[in-house]
Design an enzyme around this catalytic site. Structure first.
Site, PDB file in Angstrom:
ATOM      1  N   LYS A  30      -9.634  -5.850  10.029  1.00  0.00           N
ATOM      2  CA  LYS A  30     -10.792  -5.375   9.265  1.00  0.00           C
ATOM      3  C   LYS A  30     -12.078  -5.380  10.098  1.00  0.00           C
ATOM      4  CE  LYS A  30      -9.041  -6.417   4.642  1.00  0.00           C
ATOM      5  NZ  LYS A  30      -9.268  -7.066   3.349  1.00  0.00           N
ATOM      6  N   SER A  59       0.807  -1.228   0.000  1.00  0.00           N
ATOM      7  CA  SER A  59       0.000   0.000   0.000  1.00  0.00           C
ATOM      8  C   SER A  59       0.840   1.280   0.000  1.00  0.00           C
ATOM      9  CB  SER A  59      -0.975  -0.015   1.173  1.00  0.00           C
ATOM     10  OG  SER A  59      -1.933  -1.021   0.962  1.00  0.00           O
ATOM     11  N   ALA A 119     -16.469 -18.062   1.321  1.00  0.00           N
ATOM     12  CA  ALA A 119     -17.554 -17.234   1.867  1.00  0.00           C
ATOM     13  C   ALA A 119     -17.038 -16.414   3.043  1.00  0.00           C
ATOM     14  CB  ALA A 119     -18.726 -18.121   2.284  1.00  0.00           C
ATOM     15  N   GLY A 120     -15.740 -16.071   2.999  1.00  0.00           N
ATOM     16  CA  GLY A 120     -15.146 -15.229   4.047  1.00  0.00           C
ATOM     17  C   GLY A 120     -15.289 -13.760   3.678  1.00  0.00           C
ATOM     18  N   GLY A 121     -14.425 -12.927   4.246  1.00  0.00           N
ATOM     19  CA  GLY A 121     -14.533 -11.476   4.067  1.00  0.00           C
ATOM     20  C   GLY A 121     -14.461 -11.046   2.616  1.00  0.00           C
TER      21      GLY A 121
HETATM   22  P1  NDP Z   1     -11.234 -15.264   5.300  1.00  0.00           P
HETATM   23  O1  NDP Z   1     -10.352 -15.813   6.358  1.00  0.00           O
HETATM   24  O2  NDP Z   1     -12.254 -14.241   5.647  1.00  0.00           O
HETATM   25  O3  NDP Z   1     -12.008 -16.473   4.564  1.00  0.00           O
HETATM   26  C1  NDP Z   1     -11.307 -17.615   4.206  1.00  0.00           C
HETATM   27  C2  NDP Z   1     -12.156 -18.475   3.287  1.00  0.00           C
HETATM   28  O4  NDP Z   1     -11.306 -19.488   2.730  1.00  0.00           O
HETATM   29  C3  NDP Z   1     -13.309 -19.187   3.954  1.00  0.00           C
HETATM   30  O5  NDP Z   1     -14.396 -19.267   3.057  1.00  0.00           O
HETATM   31  C4  NDP Z   1     -12.709 -20.578   4.234  1.00  0.00           C
HETATM   32  O6  NDP Z   1     -13.685 -21.604   4.297  1.00  0.00           O
HETATM   33  C5  NDP Z   1     -11.893 -20.757   3.008  1.00  0.00           C
HETATM   34  N1  NDP Z   1     -10.782 -21.730   3.134  1.00  0.00           N
HETATM   35  C6  NDP Z   1      -9.631 -21.601   3.826  1.00  0.00           C
HETATM   36  N2  NDP Z   1      -8.841 -22.667   3.650  1.00  0.00           N
HETATM   37  C7  NDP Z   1      -9.507 -23.499   2.814  1.00  0.00           C
HETATM   38  C8  NDP Z   1      -9.207 -24.771   2.252  1.00  0.00           C
HETATM   39  N3  NDP Z   1      -8.047 -25.414   2.501  1.00  0.00           N
HETATM   40  N4  NDP Z   1     -10.111 -25.340   1.411  1.00  0.00           N
HETATM   41  C9  NDP Z   1     -11.279 -24.702   1.141  1.00  0.00           C
HETATM   42  N5  NDP Z   1     -11.614 -23.496   1.651  1.00  0.00           N
HETATM   43  C10 NDP Z   1     -10.732 -22.906   2.478  1.00  0.00           C
HETATM   44  O7  NDP Z   1     -10.233 -14.696   4.177  1.00  0.00           O
HETATM   45  P2  NDP Z   1     -10.460 -13.459   3.198  1.00  0.00           P
HETATM   46  O8  NDP Z   1     -11.818 -13.566   2.625  1.00  0.00           O
HETATM   47  O9  NDP Z   1     -10.050 -12.209   3.861  1.00  0.00           O
HETATM   48  O10 NDP Z   1      -9.356 -13.726   2.050  1.00  0.00           O
HETATM   49  C11 NDP Z   1      -9.572 -14.717   1.061  1.00  0.00           C
HETATM   50  C12 NDP Z   1      -8.524 -14.595  -0.028  1.00  0.00           C
HETATM   51  O11 NDP Z   1      -8.681 -13.354  -0.717  1.00  0.00           O
HETATM   52  C13 NDP Z   1      -7.062 -14.620   0.457  1.00  0.00           C
HETATM   53  O12 NDP Z   1      -6.293 -15.365  -0.446  1.00  0.00           O
HETATM   54  C14 NDP Z   1      -6.653 -13.160   0.422  1.00  0.00           C
HETATM   55  O13 NDP Z   1      -5.265 -13.003   0.217  1.00  0.00           O
HETATM   56  C15 NDP Z   1      -7.430 -12.690  -0.802  1.00  0.00           C
HETATM   57  N6  NDP Z   1      -7.674 -11.242  -0.785  1.00  0.00           N
HETATM   58  C16 NDP Z   1      -7.149 -10.498  -1.811  1.00  0.00           C
HETATM   59  C17 NDP Z   1      -7.333  -9.137  -1.847  1.00  0.00           C
HETATM   60  C18 NDP Z   1      -6.758  -8.362  -2.975  1.00  0.00           C
HETATM   61  O14 NDP Z   1      -6.765  -7.116  -2.925  1.00  0.00           O
HETATM   62  N7  NDP Z   1      -6.254  -9.005  -4.023  1.00  0.00           N
HETATM   63  C19 NDP Z   1      -8.102  -8.418  -0.798  1.00  0.00           C
HETATM   64  C20 NDP Z   1      -8.650  -9.313   0.215  1.00  0.00           C
HETATM   65  C21 NDP Z   1      -8.429 -10.655   0.216  1.00  0.00           C
HETATM   66  P3  NDP Z   1     -14.454 -21.948   5.678  1.00  0.00           P
HETATM   67  O15 NDP Z   1     -15.519 -20.906   5.811  1.00  0.00           O
HETATM   68  O16 NDP Z   1     -14.989 -23.305   5.473  1.00  0.00           O
HETATM   69  O17 NDP Z   1     -13.417 -21.863   6.766  1.00  0.00           O
END
Ligand code: NDP
Length: 273
Positions: A66, A17, A128-130
């Site tokens: 966040k 950033s 289905a995370g953030g």
């Molecule tokens: P969160 O921690 O909020 O969510 C993680 C998600 O990944 C959940 O849905 C989780 O499933 C799933 N997950 C984790 N490990 C596994 C696995 N081994 N197999 C299947 N599902 C898995 O993370 P974020 O939403 O914040 O981030 C997600 C991705 O997006 C990251 O790679 C991050 O780097 C990227 N990102 C990129 C940005 C950009 O500007 N390019 C900005 C923000 C994020 P469950 O619910 O079952 O645990």
């Protein structure tokens, strides 16, 4: 006086950033200072209070803060409210405005930089995370034929689909339910790639896909992108453009001028090989 902005996270040394916003400021002639703050765990509010007291005008927020930023805000945008998380804040006197630009940044990258319209397409969103929550409304605003959200914890995908169902054609499911389905675009919004893991997505989902998009960036060919490549997907992309576009949205929100992102994306791109 030079206006001060920063990104706060922990760890923060890896953050792009300061480079991105420094480049934007130079290109647009905006007189700002932009630094990186390593926020001590459990001390988000105190750290932000101190930044504001020193005249700070706005912050970008990255992991793990966040949700803290969401709680700290006095006014939430609809995108921040839906995501349940904020990735940018603006300080106006006592008011703390919170935004979440991840979803609009992603859509901007796909539509304007990569040249793929989502309109009328079958779109698969893994996770289905953030980040997935942030993408939900911006995706539906593009009017895809159908948005399918698949997640390891199925309930979270179903919940997200429920939130979106009044705004478009959306369905939640687990990975097993994807067997036999095909999509035009597949987005990996899971964090699996950060540990070089692959979500349990069947390779068949890619069989007529034109784009596979990995939201993580700088990881080269992740297991997800390799699977897509092996299934014949022509266009592979990672989240570097999303990163630059969400930053451009924040910059425009703070400064009233939207910078061009092409030079920054070119500098930060690591070839997918
Ligand atoms: P969160 O921690 O909020 O969510 C993680 C998600 O990944 C959940 O849905 C989780 O499933 C799933 N997950 C984790 N490990 C596994 C696995 N081994 N197999 C299947 N599902 C898995 O993370 P974020 O939403 O914040 O981030 C997600 C991705 O997006 C990251 O790679 C991050 O780097 C990227 N990102 C990129 C940005 C950009 O500007 N390019 C900005 C923000 C994020 P469950 O619910 O079952 O645990």
């Amino acid at each position: 006086m030079t206006d001060r902005y920063a990104v706060i996270g922990n760890p923060i040394a890896h953050s792009k950033s300061p480079f991105i916003h420094g480049s934007f400021a130079q290109a647009t002639g905006q007189d700002i200072e932009y630094s990186a703050i390593e926020g001590p765990p459990q001390k988000f509010a105190a750290t932000v209070d101190a930044f504001r007291a020193a005249g700070g005008k706005g912050l970008n927020i990255t992991a793990p803060f966040k949700l803290d930023a969401f709680a700290y805000a006095t006014q939430l945008s609809p995108a921040a409210e839906l995501a349940g998380a904020a990735n940018a804040m603006k300080f106006e006197g006592d008011r703390v405005l919170a935004e979440n630009f991840d979803g609009v940044g992603l859509v901007h990258d796909v539509v304007h930089n990569l040249g793929h319209s989502l309109r009328g397409k079958r779109v698969l969103l893994l996770g289905a995370g953030g980040a997935a929550r942030g993408a939900l409304l911006p995706f539906l605003a593009q009017v895809p034929a159908e948005l399918v959200i698949a997640n390891r914890t199925v309930e979270k995908a179903l919940e997200l689909a429920r939130i979106g169902e009044s705004r478009g054609q959306v369905r939640g499911c687990g990975y097993d339910a994807l067997l036999g389905e095909r999509f035009d675009m597949v987005f990996n919004a899971t964090s699996a790639s950060l540990r070089a893991e692959l979500p349990a997505v069947p390779a068949g989902v890619f069989s007529s896909a034109m784009l596979a998009y990995e939201l993580a960036y700088g990881k080269g060919l992740t297991p997800f992108l390799r699977l897509a490549q092996g299934a014949g997907v022509q266009h592979l992309a990672d989240g570097v453009g999303m990163l630059a576009e969400q930053a451009a949205e924040a910059f425009a929100w703070w400064r009233g001028v939207r910078p061009d992102t092409a030079a920054v994306i070119e500098k930060l791109t690591i070839p997918l090989a």
